[in-house]
Structures are given as C-alpha cells and as structure tokens.
Scaffold this motif. Structure first.
Motif, PDB file in Angstrom:
ATOM      1  N   ASP A  23      30.440  43.158  59.710  1.00 14.02           N
ATOM      2  CA  ASP A  23      31.808  42.979  60.189  1.00 14.02           C
ATOM      3  C   ASP A  23      32.598  41.999  59.336  1.00 14.02           C
ATOM      4  O   ASP A  23      33.793  42.185  59.119  1.00 14.02           O
ATOM      5  N   ASP A  24      31.942  40.925  58.844  1.00 15.88           N
ATOM      6  CA  ASP A  24      32.693  39.939  58.068  1.00 15.88           C
ATOM      7  C   ASP A  24      33.200  40.533  56.755  1.00 15.88           C
ATOM      8  O   ASP A  24      34.285  40.182  56.293  1.00 15.88           O
ATOM      9  N   ALA A  27      36.153  42.752  57.698  1.00 16.94           N
ATOM     10  CA  ALA A  27      37.287  41.898  58.064  1.00 16.94           C
ATOM     11  C   ALA A  27      37.925  41.270  56.829  1.00 16.94           C
ATOM     12  O   ALA A  27      39.155  41.173  56.737  1.00 16.94           O
ATOM     13  N   GLU A  30      39.870  43.948  55.108  1.00 16.27           N
ATOM     14  CA  GLU A  30      41.066  44.214  55.911  1.00 16.27           C
ATOM     15  C   GLU A  30      42.142  43.155  55.658  1.00 16.27           C
ATOM     16  O   GLU A  30      43.329  43.482  55.499  1.00 16.27           O
ATOM     17  N   ARG A  31      41.759  41.875  55.597  1.00 19.83           N
ATOM     18  CA  ARG A  31      42.728  40.807  55.324  1.00 19.83           C
ATOM     19  C   ARG A  31      43.376  40.984  53.958  1.00 19.83           C
ATOM     20  O   ARG A  31      44.584  40.822  53.805  1.00 19.83           O
TER      21      ARG A  31
END
Length: 173
Positions: A23-24, A27, A30-31
C-alpha cells in the motif's frame, strides 16, 4: 536501496512472486501522480482558445492517434458516441478539429486535428515540458536516470493493459 515503511493498518504487504504491491508504494505513486496532475493543470491554464478539460483531452487523443472514427475516440475518452459527437461539434465550431469521410468507406466519418488544433497541442506540449524541466532541474542526474528507467517500465506496464482504439475504416465503429 530505499527503505519501505511498514504497510498501514489493514494494508497488504508485498507478496513476492504474485505481483502484489504494498500500500505504501501505491500511495507514494498516487501522490506523485496527483502532484503531476496539478503541474499539468497549471501548464494548461491560459491556452488560447480556452477549452474545457474534456475538450483538451480530446485534442490530446487525436494528437496521439492522428485520425480516429467517432467510436474509437469515444472508446479512448470512456464516453458514449452521442456525447462524443456533441463534444466534437463544439471542437469543430472552435476550429480545432476537422471531420472527413474515411477513404475506405465514405459512410464513415473520421476526426483529426485542424491546423489550429495542432498549434494548440504544440503549445500544450511546450508548456508541460517546461514545467517538467523545472522539476527535473531540481533533481540529481543520477535520480533523473533512475526516474527515467522506472517511468519507462511503468509506462510499458500501463500500455500492456490499455485497450487500443478502434481502427479507422472498421465497420464496427
């Protein structure tokens, strides 16, 4: 190598061999993509003629593929053909696209950028590249090289999943 943080509560750790992504990592990507979208949007501001984001996306699709029939354009935009047709009406009225009969089948209409549409797209590309160059100039050459390698692989992975447009001249479009 960079260290990864543990996954957030409820997050999935990477499962080596299955292609699972922590997930990190998702994420973080995504950022970065969100920041890039903001950078893009700033570069898009003030284009002449002023057009909506979906109209700009249409110009980008036509610039990428050259000529598309209405069905192929609708597929690329994720829209229905009737909405795409109205969108093209507005772009044609603005002088940015041209509708022509297909060479292979005179009943089929194909779309392409007009000279004005080509100029608008060239200005868009110029502005976006300038914005990207500003960011890249703040990175070390080694980091830029790693970024290029990673983005190349990311783009290739994305293209393997993306459906292609309907071919101009097909009777199914």
């Amino acid at each position: 190598m960079s260290q990864r943080r543990p996954p957030p509560p409820g997050g999935e750790p990477a499962d080596e061999g299955t292609g699972a992504v922590p997930d990190d990592v998702a994420a973080s990507v995504e950022r970065v993509l969100s920041t890039t979208a903001l950078l893009w949007n700033r570069a898009d501001q003030g284009l002449e003629p002023a057009i909506s984001p979906i109209q700009l996306r249409t110009v980008e699709v036509l610039a990428r593929f050259g000529r598309l029939n209405l069905g192929g354009l609708a597929d690329q935009l994720g829209a229905i053909p009737s909405s795409t047709s109205r969108l093209c009406d507005r772009l044609e009225a603005a002088g940015l696209i041209v509708r022509e009969t297909a060479r292979a089948d005179r009943r089929e209409i194909v779309l392409r950028l007009s000279d004005q549409g080509e100029r608008l797209y060239a200005e868009l590309v110029r502005r976006r590249r300038a914005a990207v160059r500003e960011v890249l100039a703040r990175m070390s050459p080694a980091s830029r090289g790693r970024l290029l390698d990673a983005l190349t692989e990311f783009g290739q992975a994305g293209e393997r999943r993306a459906p292609g447009p309907r071919v101009v001249g097909s009777r199914t479009a």
